[in-house]
Design a protein around this motif. Structure first.
Motif: not given
Length: 136
Positions: A9-14, A42-48, A71-77, A79-84
């Motif tokens: 996840a950190l590698l992908l975000v980087s 909210c997710d890896g790049d958004t807060v309230v 950041a990767p999207e929580l609703r991606d198709r 599974a690996e991206i969702r885990r990231a």
């Protein structure tokens, strides 16, 4: 074991943060700097956040997306991206639990009417903390 997923996840975000896949920041006025309090992640790049010095109608429960981080999207198709994405959200939740005081700078509106801003915690850019710039 969660460690390989977090590392991926950190590698992908980087990689995303490096600009390889990030869209250009929307042009528009910069609304300066303001103090805020994290309400939730909210997710890896958004807060309230709540912005105490603003009236509730414009300063309560405002979505803020970190500038410089995609950041990767929580609703991606995938599974690996969702885990990231889940790992990225957990990292953000660890760094910015509810009630955390932060500073927003470089504030702009994006096409979804969220605020795009650099979020700082104790003088450190949160995007840089979550995804350090790749080094030689």
């Amino acid at each position: 074991m969660a460690a390989p997923h977090v590392a991926r996840a950190l590698l992908l975000v980087s990689w995303l943060w490096s600009g390889a896949a990030a869209p250009a920041v929307a042009a528009g006025p910069d609304y300066g700097q303001v103090r805020a309090v994290v309400v939730r992640v909210c997710d890896g790049d958004t807060v309230v956040v709540d912005i105490p010095e603003y009236p509730d109608v414009i300063g309560k429960a405002i979505r803020v997306r970190l500038t410089g981080l995609d950041a990767p999207e929580l609703r991606d198709r995938s599974a690996e991206i969702r885990r990231a994405a889940q790992a990225a959200r957990r990292a953000m939740e660890t760094l910015l639990p509810p009630g955390t005081a932060v500073t927003l700078t470089g504030i702009r509106r994006d096409k979804y009417f969220r605020l795009d801003a650099t979020i700082s915690l104790d003088g450190r850019d949160v995007a840089t903390v979550l995804a350090p710039a790749p080094g030689p």
